[in-house]
Write a protein that holds these residues in place. Structure first.
Motif, short mmCIF file in Angstrom:
data_model
loop_
_atom_site.label_atom_id
_atom_site.label_comp_id
_atom_site.label_asym_id
_atom_site.label_seq_id
_atom_site.Cartn_x
_atom_site.Cartn_y
_atom_site.Cartn_z
N LEU A 1 0.27 -1.44 -0.04
CA LEU A 1 -0.36 -0.30 -0.30
C LEU A 1 0.92 0.86 0.29
O LEU A 1 0.68 2.06 -0.68
N VAL A 2 2.08 0.74 0.78
CA VAL A 2 3.05 2.53 1.04
C VAL A 2 3.91 2.64 -0.59
O VAL A 2 3.76 3.95 -1.20
N TRP A 3 3.53 1.55 -1.45
CA TRP A 3 4.22 1.70 -2.06
C TRP A 3 3.48 2.06 -4.02
O TRP A 3 3.76 2.73 -4.44
N ALA A 4 2.40 1.87 -3.37
CA ALA A 4 1.25 1.81 -4.52
C ALA A 4 -0.32 2.64 -4.38
O ALA A 4 -0.97 3.54 -5.34
N ASN A 5 -0.23 2.90 -3.04
CA ASN A 5 -1.45 3.55 -2.92
C ASN A 5 -1.42 4.29 -1.21
O ASN A 5 -2.08 3.84 0.02
N LYS A 6 -0.93 5.33 -1.24
CA LYS A 6 -0.31 6.23 0.18
C LYS A 6 -1.93 6.34 1.02
O LYS A 6 -2.08 6.24 2.06
N ALA A 7 -2.55 7.02 0.27
CA ALA A 7 -3.74 7.26 0.66
C ALA A 7 -4.41 5.94 1.42
O ALA A 7 -4.79 6.35 2.65
N ALA A 8 -4.83 4.67 1.05
CA ALA A 8 -4.97 4.01 1.71
C ALA A 8 -4.29 3.42 3.05
O ALA A 8 -4.65 2.70 3.79
N ALA A 9 -2.50 3.33 2.25
CA ALA A 9 -1.55 3.12 4.06
C ALA A 9 -2.32 4.11 4.66
O ALA A 9 -2.18 3.47 5.89
N LYS A 10 -2.03 5.56 4.73
CA LYS A 10 -2.38 6.37 5.41
C LYS A 10 -3.70 6.18 6.74
O LYS A 10 -3.60 6.70 7.57
N LYS A 11 -4.40 5.38 5.95
CA LYS A 11 -5.93 4.71 6.35
C LYS A 11 -5.55 4.10 7.18
O LYS A 11 -5.96 4.16 8.87
N ARG A 12 -5.14 3.54 6.81
CA ARG A 12 -4.43 1.59 7.54
C ARG A 12 -3.73 2.83 9.07
O ARG A 12 -4.47 1.66 10.18
N PHE A 13 -2.85 3.19 9.05
CA PHE A 13 -2.30 4.18 10.26
C PHE A 13 -2.88 5.33 10.65
O PHE A 13 -3.26 5.05 12.06
N THR A 14 -3.94 5.34 10.25
CA THR A 14 -4.76 5.94 11.54
C THR A 14 -5.95 5.44 11.84
O THR A 14 -6.27 5.74 13.04
N ASP A 15 -6.60 3.82 11.52
CA ASP A 15 -7.76 3.11 11.80
C ASP A 15 -6.68 2.54 13.18
O ASP A 15 -7.32 2.10 13.40
N ASP A 16 -5.27 2.04 13.05
CA ASP A 16 -4.29 1.18 14.09
C ASP A 16 -3.20 1.85 13.45
O ASP A 16 -2.05 1.88 13.35
N GLU B 1 11.65 8.95 -0.97
CA GLU B 1 10.60 10.08 -1.13
C GLU B 1 9.53 9.22 -0.46
O GLU B 1 9.14 9.08 0.39
N GLU B 2 9.18 7.50 -0.05
CA GLU B 2 8.44 6.83 0.74
C GLU B 2 9.11 7.11 1.96
O GLU B 2 8.43 7.09 3.47
N ILE B 3 9.96 7.35 2.08
CA ILE B 3 10.78 7.28 3.73
C ILE B 3 10.46 8.90 4.10
O ILE B 3 10.04 8.17 5.58
N ALA B 4 10.08 9.09 3.07
CA ALA B 4 10.19 10.99 3.87
C ALA B 4 8.31 10.86 4.19
O ALA B 4 8.12 11.92 5.58
N TRP B 5 7.96 9.70 3.67
CA TRP B 5 6.47 9.59 3.79
C TRP B 5 6.39 9.22 4.62
O TRP B 5 4.81 9.68 5.38
N LEU B 6 6.49 7.91 5.06
CA LEU B 6 6.53 7.06 6.47
C LEU B 6 7.20 8.38 7.48
O LEU B 6 6.18 7.70 8.15
N MET B 7 8.32 8.78 7.87
CA MET B 7 8.43 9.01 8.69
C MET B 7 6.58 10.81 9.22
O MET B 7 6.93 10.84 10.26
N GLU B 8 6.46 11.03 7.88
CA GLU B 8 4.98 11.98 8.15
C GLU B 8 4.35 11.79 8.54
O GLU B 8 3.53 12.04 9.41
N GLN B 9 4.08 9.55 8.34
CA GLN B 9 2.80 9.01 9.55
C GLN B 9 3.19 8.79 10.72
O GLN B 9 2.32 7.99 11.51
N GLY B 10 4.80 9.24 11.37
CA GLY B 10 4.49 8.60 12.77
C GLY B 10 5.86 7.63 12.55
O GLY B 10 5.72 6.80 13.59
N VAL B 11 6.25 7.39 11.40
CA VAL B 11 7.11 5.25 11.49
C VAL B 11 8.29 5.29 12.17
O VAL B 11 8.85 6.70 11.72
N PRO B 12 8.88 5.00 12.78
CA PRO B 12 10.28 5.35 13.74
C PRO B 12 11.53 4.99 12.04
O PRO B 12 11.70 4.33 11.54
N LEU B 13 11.96 6.32 12.83
CA LEU B 13 13.54 6.03 11.88
C LEU B 13 14.68 5.12 12.16
O LEU B 13 15.41 4.32 11.40
N ASN B 14 14.68 5.30 14.06
CA ASN B 14 15.57 4.96 14.36
C ASN B 14 15.79 3.63 15.16
O ASN B 14 15.14 3.08 16.76
#
Length: 161
Positions: A12-27, A52-65
């Protein structure tokens, strides 16, 4: 959570960020999901050289370290793979340069082994920035400085002071 969920979310992160964002929001716990190797989504995209995906994941709160089952951080992995620009980006957004992997390697020791002077200089500066922060299973900036001086001497370069 299962590896199946990890790979579904990765797709989803690769192909459909809107759907991935909804999954992160839901859980929100999905931010911490890991593969069977202990990779987070951010780690997986780092290995694939996807800034680009790393930056997007950081915006979603996925940890870097984070560390995999093998003790490798995303920063260590991208340096091993030769992704200099991505390593510089990770440092810029806050990657911790101190973790030691299961082979007793650090980001700096790998950069030294590969003769990547650009990364060596940036890692040295990052180590100084991180020097006063608490360490867990990490080498100190002083130890890294000693390793760097030894490498510079071996390669006949003058140490930076």
């Amino acid at each position: 959570m299962s590896s199946t969920v990890f790979y579904e979310l990765r797709g989803l992160v690769w192909a459909n960020k809107a759907a991935a964002k909804k999954r992160f929001t839901d859980d929100p716990n999905l931010r911490y999901i890991r593969s069977s190797l202990g990779e987070t989504l951010l780690h997986w995209f780092a290995v694939e050289n996807c800034q680009e995906e790393i930056a997007w994941l950081m915006e979603q709160g996925v940890p870097l370290n984070t560390i995999t089952n093998f003790g490798s951080s995303p920063l260590v992995e991208v340096i091993e793979l030769g992704y200099t620009e991505l390593a510089l980006f990770l440092l810029e957004i806050g990657a911790d340069p101190r973790p030691i992997n299961n082979l007793e390697e650090t980001a700096l020791s790998i950069a030294q082994e590969r003769g990547n002077t650009t990364l060596i200089l940036h890692l040295e500066a990052a180590l100084l920035e991180w020097a006063d922060l608490p360490e867990t299973n990490m080498v100190s900036a002083t130890e890294e400085r000693l390793r760097l001086d030894a490498w510079l001497k071996k390669s006949r370069r003058k140490p930076r002071r």
